[in-house]
Design a protein around this motif. Structure first.
Motif, short mmCIF file in Angstrom:
data_model
loop_
_atom_site.label_atom_id
_atom_site.label_comp_id
_atom_site.label_asym_id
_atom_site.label_seq_id
_atom_site.Cartn_x
_atom_site.Cartn_y
_atom_site.Cartn_z
N ILE A 1 30.76 -65.68 -67.63
CA ILE A 1 31.56 -66.96 -67.68
C ILE A 1 33.03 -66.25 -67.84
O ILE A 1 34.08 -66.89 -67.36
N LYS A 2 33.14 -65.30 -68.67
CA LYS A 2 34.60 -64.72 -68.79
C LYS A 2 35.27 -64.45 -67.39
O LYS A 2 36.42 -65.00 -67.02
N LEU A 3 34.32 -63.72 -67.03
CA LEU A 3 34.80 -63.19 -65.33
C LEU A 3 35.01 -64.25 -64.39
O LEU A 3 36.08 -64.27 -63.83
N ALA A 4 34.16 -65.52 -64.63
CA ALA A 4 34.37 -66.30 -63.78
C ALA A 4 35.71 -67.23 -63.93
O ALA A 4 36.35 -67.47 -63.04
N LYS A 5 36.19 -67.46 -65.17
CA LYS A 5 37.23 -67.98 -65.46
C LYS A 5 38.50 -67.04 -64.93
O LYS A 5 39.44 -67.62 -64.18
N LEU B 1 43.06 -66.72 -58.93
CA LEU B 1 43.36 -66.91 -57.68
C LEU B 1 44.55 -67.33 -57.65
O LEU B 1 45.30 -68.33 -58.21
N LYS B 2 45.53 -66.89 -56.42
CA LYS B 2 46.70 -67.33 -56.43
C LYS B 2 47.03 -68.22 -55.43
O LYS B 2 46.81 -68.00 -54.13
N LEU C 1 36.28 -66.06 -44.26
CA LEU C 1 37.81 -65.45 -44.45
C LEU C 1 38.21 -65.15 -45.84
O LEU C 1 39.26 -64.93 -46.03
N GLU C 2 37.15 -65.29 -46.68
CA GLU C 2 37.45 -65.44 -48.03
C GLU C 2 38.60 -66.19 -48.51
O GLU C 2 39.70 -65.59 -49.11
N LEU C 3 38.72 -67.45 -48.34
CA LEU C 3 39.92 -68.27 -48.37
C LEU C 3 39.34 -69.47 -49.22
O LEU C 3 38.27 -69.81 -49.06
N LYS C 4 40.21 -70.04 -50.01
CA LYS C 4 40.04 -71.43 -50.62
C LYS C 4 41.14 -72.31 -50.48
O LYS C 4 42.21 -71.66 -50.77
N GLU D 1 43.70 -66.65 -51.17
CA GLU D 1 42.97 -65.59 -50.22
C GLU D 1 42.07 -64.86 -51.26
O GLU D 1 42.42 -64.91 -52.54
N LYS D 2 40.99 -64.12 -50.85
CA LYS D 2 40.31 -63.47 -51.58
C LYS D 2 39.49 -64.17 -52.38
O LYS D 2 39.58 -63.94 -53.63
N SER D 3 38.58 -64.98 -52.06
CA SER D 3 37.91 -65.79 -52.91
C SER D 3 36.60 -65.90 -51.94
O SER D 3 36.43 -66.55 -51.12
N ARG D 4 35.65 -65.43 -52.73
CA ARG D 4 34.23 -65.75 -52.17
C ARG D 4 33.08 -65.91 -53.23
O ARG D 4 33.16 -64.99 -54.16
N THR D 5 32.19 -66.48 -53.37
CA THR D 5 31.33 -66.63 -54.35
C THR D 5 29.87 -67.08 -53.94
O THR D 5 29.26 -67.01 -55.00
N ASP D 6 30.02 -67.10 -52.88
CA ASP D 6 28.36 -67.71 -52.30
C ASP D 6 27.55 -66.46 -51.92
O ASP D 6 27.14 -66.52 -50.82
N VAL D 7 27.43 -65.46 -52.70
CA VAL D 7 26.69 -64.19 -52.35
C VAL D 7 25.77 -63.94 -53.46
O VAL D 7 26.08 -63.96 -54.57
N ILE D 8 24.60 -63.27 -52.80
CA ILE D 8 23.66 -62.92 -53.90
C ILE D 8 23.42 -61.34 -53.39
O ILE D 8 23.26 -61.10 -52.02
N ILE D 9 22.93 -60.71 -54.21
CA ILE D 9 22.37 -59.25 -53.72
C ILE D 9 20.83 -59.52 -54.12
O ILE D 9 20.26 -59.66 -55.20
#
Lengths: 134, 935
Positions: free
Chosen positions: B664-668, B674-675, B755-758, B889-897
């Motif tokens: 959660i710390k990393l999430a915040k 995010l700029k 595009l790793e965009l929000k 830019e540079k935002s992506r969260t919907d990934v799983i390994i």
């Protein structure tokens, strides 16, 4: 009693064969120095060097993570592990890696974490709470 | 200094009772040992007084143990964290269904569980064992004394050295730790429990330990009978009751071990059911020796031979159980095991426990074994007993190899004692190391099990005819087995001839035993159970070959041909993007969705086979999950999920998540980092970011954002934007939105993962389209029905009225007088419906807002004299129709390994192993009627 001697004799031969064969499967923990010299697959036990950065970006490559490890002789080398980063990696202090050197980096296919014991955790927790409340 | 503090809020009486119970437990078990020792020397116990006293002692022991259990539960259920055991194993948020798991999570609790089973078995034996009661209960009570000493919690000072005897589970936390917190008199109010490790919060932890410990505990009974037999010199009589108990023990211990491997397979991410981990090995080795003992016991029952071996095997089994306790609890295994251990500082005591029973067993054996009857003539090689004896030796050998390799850390420690410079060795690759030896012992066991079953006990020299009949039968089975091995090779790869040989031997043993079952042992139930176990073993070996040797990674790197690079370099997991099918080894895998319930985030993942003609076929779903820690701050554990097919399992687990989702710390940090860059644009404008450009296509007051569910009185604004990457390889239209509901503003950002965009809409855009009430400038009009007025060059006609005024902003009350006007805008037929209400003689008006044109209409007055209706009109200020858009830019969260493996034929393993265990219970069942004759 001949048959039991025969069985015993066969068992003895088997035991010797097994010991000879098994002795090839064991080795001492190597150091990075050994690994550089002999280029074989070795097991190295050491600490995670906190000076280095633990790099794992699953979006770029889920099967690679990198950290700096200090072996028993105090030599630090970069270790690349070709698997997803194990959980609680940051919590562990010592690790055992299996693999071989490739130039200046150690390519590991196995990493075993040794987490500090649970009791130590509790002690820390108590101490931190104590410092919070005082 | 600390001792002077008067603590507040501690409950001290459970600890005192607990401590008393432990001491009583220990002392009363010694009383039972002594009394039963006297009782077992029958000439001293003519009236049975010693037996009575022994029972008293055992009763006292049992009662004090049960009281201790009750006290410990009281402490844990009531969260008395001043006790270290409660503090270490429960927490306020731990569900009560895990209280049992928490009880035996700790070493003290598991010792208590072990002792509990000894007591239960002991009372059963007191009732049933007849003349064997005294020696058998003496041994059990002796074990209880040694085990209770593990709970004593004494500190003996020898010089400067503090020697610890036992660890008392009812010790206060402040007696275990020295910490500044104990300077506070009311520290009890501040501390909280650690709780149960999330990995252990499942039903396996509830059922596995009691089963395994019943298995451990029950191994003492054959040992106790053996000791009793030696002790009393009744070298034949002990064999029958001991066999029944050995069958029970082998069955239960086997089930316990299997449960452990099922747990490892199903709930842990070890990715298999057996890993040759020291902890697994050291419960398996005693089982092997016990099974060897069962075989020699059978020989001894029928022929009177192999009594010595039976003594030795049963004693060895029990000592190995103790040795395995030492290995797994002393911490000596160190970094050779994936299981983590806590050291209790009881290592010397654990060593004492092992040595005590080992020396005791040897002493009794050496002192008494010379009276065991011996045979002058050796068994014939045509007899069943000869080959069974050899089989038992193979099992001993097999166990010995495993135990020796697993004991390497002990050997290292011993070597270091003599030579401090000694550098310890480890097994480089344990799994191949163990497999290469056990392959051959399995082959030997299966060949022996196949042919020996057709031999007779006490057989002498064979005639040529007998030899030919036997050889014919065996050749026939072998030929059939060869055929089946060929058939199996159509399904799986053998890779090496030795695995083909293993498969052949497994089929050979299955067929031979099945043939024996059909032809000979239908009427002999005892033999049938043995045959059943042997068939199970063969089936299990086939299962190991299919699922273990042919285990394959599904989620391997799809672009690398297997064989071109070394196996270990193959990637084991793949990155899956939500809703994007990904192709690996025959399957299309799609991460469809995920849900969070309580602390568990479950992923829904679809697998489909590719079919050129019919598209993707045979879809199935797996649901691996991750478990967050109790405070949701990080991922505490991942739970795999397997899809079970009749011929294979597809095993999946979440190998990793993007860093910001793990913690959660990393999430915040991720969200904060995010700029967002602000852009003010009109429709048709183009914006350029570092790596993308975008065109604003339009805006709407009816946004279609998936998270935005329009309510009737919401005001929404969505902007359609088409984003491209600079190479124009990819474009996607998105519609970020904002909405106002009950005066609160909600953001509905859009994400383009490719595009790793929000992208989100700044609330300033909203202000550019909607004015607040105080910014509106109203204009008044008065008209009668069917008349019109012109406002902002639009003509509005009062076409009529609605009697039942309805509006989202108006809830009718009784006695309201309300009227709703219908104002029609001629240009686009839009209808505005303001309401005029008289409630409690006061007039109110409720406005209507037409969002597209931004027109606000109110009906402010009704003049009953000239039937004129007064309206006030206003319009939102939309002079600046700029849209304020923010892009990060540079935002992506919907990934799983995801890691997926295939285990072909794994059901054969489970079925075979279960059959093998069931065979032991069948054997026990078939011998039940003779229980009364056991004395």
């Amino acid at each position: 009693m001949k048959k039991s001697y025969l069985v015993g004799f066969l068992a003895l031969i088997a035991a010797i064969a097994i010991i000879v064969s098994a002795s090839k499967d064991v080795s001492t923990y190597a150091t990075f120095e050994n690994a550089i010299q002999n280029q074989n697959r070795v097991k190295i036990s050491g600490e995670i060097d906190k000076n280095g950065e633990v790099v794992y970006d699953p979006i770029k490559n889920p099967n690679s993570f990198t950290f700096l490890m200090k072996d028993s002789e105090g030599l630090s080398k970069k270790v690349i592990m070709k698997k997803p980063k194990p959980q609680d990696f940051e919590l562990s202090e010592t690790v055992v890696v299996t693999g071989q050197m490739d130039g200046e980096t150690f390519i590991a296919d196995e990493v075993l974490l040794k987490c500090p014991s649970k009791y130590k955790d509790e002690e820390l927790k108590l101490r931190s709470e104590a410092s919070l409340s005082s | 200094m600390i001792q002077d503090i008067q603590y507040i809020g501690e409950h001290l009486w459970p600890g005192r009772i607990g401590h008393f119970c432990i001491i009583l437990c220990f002392v009363s078990s010694l009383l039972a040992v002594f009394s039963y020792f006297k009782a077992s020397q029958t000439e001293l116990d003519q009236k049975g007084n010693w037996t009575k006293l022994g029972r008293m002692g055992f009763l006292l022991h049992t009662l004090s143990l049960f009281s201790l259990i009750a006290v410990l539960f009281y402490i844990m259920v009531n969260h008395l964290y001043e006790y270290s055991y409660a503090q270490a194993h429960v927490s306020d948020d731990l569900s009560m269904k895990y209280i049992l798991s928490a009880f035996w999570e700790g070493q003290e609790g598991s010792f208590i569980l072990w002792m509990f089973w000894h007591c239960i078995l002991g009372w059963y034996l007191i009732k049933k064992a007849g003349s064997w009661e005294a020696p058998v209960i003496m041994i059990i009570a002796l074990a209880e004394a040694v085990l209770s000493s593990m709970l004593l919690g004494l500190h003996v000072h020898i010089g400067d050295f503090v020697y610890k005897i036992g660890s008392n589970p009812t010790t206060l936390l402040r007696d275990v730790f020295e910490a500044p917190i104990f300077e506070k008199a009311d520290y009890v109010n501040v501390i909280s429990g650690t709780g149960l490790n999330p990995l252990l919060q499942n039903y396996w932890m509830t059922i596995h330990p009691p089963t395994l410990f019943l298995g451990f505990a029950s191994t003492i009974v054959p040992f106790a009978y053996a000791a009793g037999g030696l002790f009393t010199g009744r070298h034949r009589e002990w064999l029958k009751p001991a066999l029944k108990w050995a069958l029970f023990s082998a069955g239960i211990l086997g089930v316990g071990i299997l449960m452990g491997s099922a747990w490892a397979y199903e709930a842990l991410t070890f990715g298999g059911y057996w890993a040759w981990d020291p902890v697994e090995n050291m419960s398996f080795v005693p089982w092997l020796i016990l099974v060897a003992g069962v075989h020699t016991n059978l020989i001894a029952n029928v022929t009177g031979r192999a009594v010595r071996s039976t003594y030795i095997y049963y004693a060895l089994t029990f000592v190995l159980i103790l040795y395995s306790t030492y290995l797994t609890r002393s911490g000596i295994l160190g970094d050779t095991s994936a299981h983590s251990f806590t050291e209790m500082g009881l290592e010397p005591q654990l060593i004492f426990m092992v040595m005590f029973f080992a020396v005791l067993a040897m002493t009794i054996y050496i002192a008494k074994s010379n009276l065991i009857p011996v045979f002058d003539k050796e068994e014939s090689i045509y007899s069943r007993e000869f080959w069974m004896f050899v089989g038992a030796l193979v099992l001993l050998f097999s166990g010995g190899i495993i135990a020796a390799s697993t004991s390497l850390p002990v050997l290292n420690a011993l070597a270091t004692l003599y030579d401090p410079e000694f550098v310890g060795t480890v097994i480089k690759d344990p799994i191949p190391h163990f497999n290469k030896f056990q392959l051959w012992t399995s082959i030997l066991v299966m060949v022996l099990a196949a042919k020996t079953i057709f031999l007779r006990y006490k057989a002498g020299e064979w005639s040529t005819g007998q030899k030919i009949t036997f050889a014919k039968g065996q050749l026939f089975h072998a030929a059939l087995a060869g055929g089946m091995t060929l058939l199996l090779s159509l399904w799986i790869d053998f890779f090496h001839w030795k695995y083909a040989l293993l498969a052949f031997c497994a089929f050979y043993t299955i067929l031979s035993n099945a043939a024996f079952l059909l032809r000979k042992s239908m009427k002999n139930a005892k033999m049938a159970s043995a045959v059943f176990s042997h068939i199970g073993f063969g089936v299990m070996i086939i299962g190991i070959l299919t699922s273990g040797l042919n285990e394959s990674v599904v989620t391997t790197n799809p672009f690398v041909m297997k064989g071109l690079i070394k196996d270990k370099d193959l990637a084991s997991s793949v990155k899956l993007i939500k809703q994007e099918p990904f192709f690996v080894n025959d399957y299309w895998i799609t991460y469809e969705s995920d849900t969070i319930v309580d602390q568990i985030r479950t992923f829904k993942i679809k697998f489909e086979k590719e079919d050129k003609e019919r598209g993707n076929i045979d879809p199935f779903y797996v649901y691996p999950n991750v478990l967050f820690s109790n405070d949701f701050s990080k991922v505490a554990a991942t739970n795999p999920d397997a899809k079970h097919f009749i011929d294979k399992d597809i095993f999946t687990s979440i190998a990793s998540l993007p860093n910001e989702q793990m913690d959660i710390k990393l999430a915040k940090e991720a969200e904060d980092s995010l700029k967002y860059v602000k852009y003010e644009l009109s429709v048709g404008d183009t914006l350029f970011t570092k790596e993308h450009y975008a065109i604003v296509e339009g805006y709407t007051f009816d946004p279609q954002h998936p998270d935005y569910l329009k309510h009737t009185n919401d005001i929404g604004l969505g902007v359609k934007i088409k984003f491209h990457d600079l190479e124009d390889d990819y474009s996607e239209v998105i519609e970020p939105a904002i909405g106002v509901r009950e005066n609160l503003l909600y953001q509905y950002p859009s994400q383009i993962n490719e595009l790793e965009l929000k992208v989100r809409l700044n609330e300033a855009s909203f202000d550019n389209f909607f004015s607040t009430e105080d910014q509106l400038e109203y204009q008044s009009f008065s008209i009668t029905q069917d008349e019109s007025f012109t406002y902002q060059s639009e003509e509005y006609v009062l076409t009529g009225f609605e009697k039942d005024a309805t509006s989202v902003n108006y809830i009718r009350e009784e006695n309201d007088i309300s009227i709703q006007a219908l104002l029609l805008r001629l240009s686009d037929k839009a209808l505005l419906k303001p309401i005029y209400v008289i409630r409690d003689t006061k007039p109110f008006n409720i406005k209507d807002h037409e969002i597209n044109s931004g027109v606000h209409a109110r009906m402010t007055h009704i003049n009953p004299v000239d039937e004129k209706f007064s309206f006030m009109m206003a319009i939102d200020d939309r002079s600046n129709d700029d849209l304020v858009i923010e892009v990060a830019e540079k935002s992506r969260t919907d990934v799983i390994i995801l890691e997926a493996k295939m285990f072909p034929g794994i059901n054969l393993f489970w079925v075979g192993a279960s059959m093998m265990m069931l065979g032991f219970f069948l054997g026990l069942y078939n011998r039940r009627s003779k229980r009364s004759r056991s004395n």
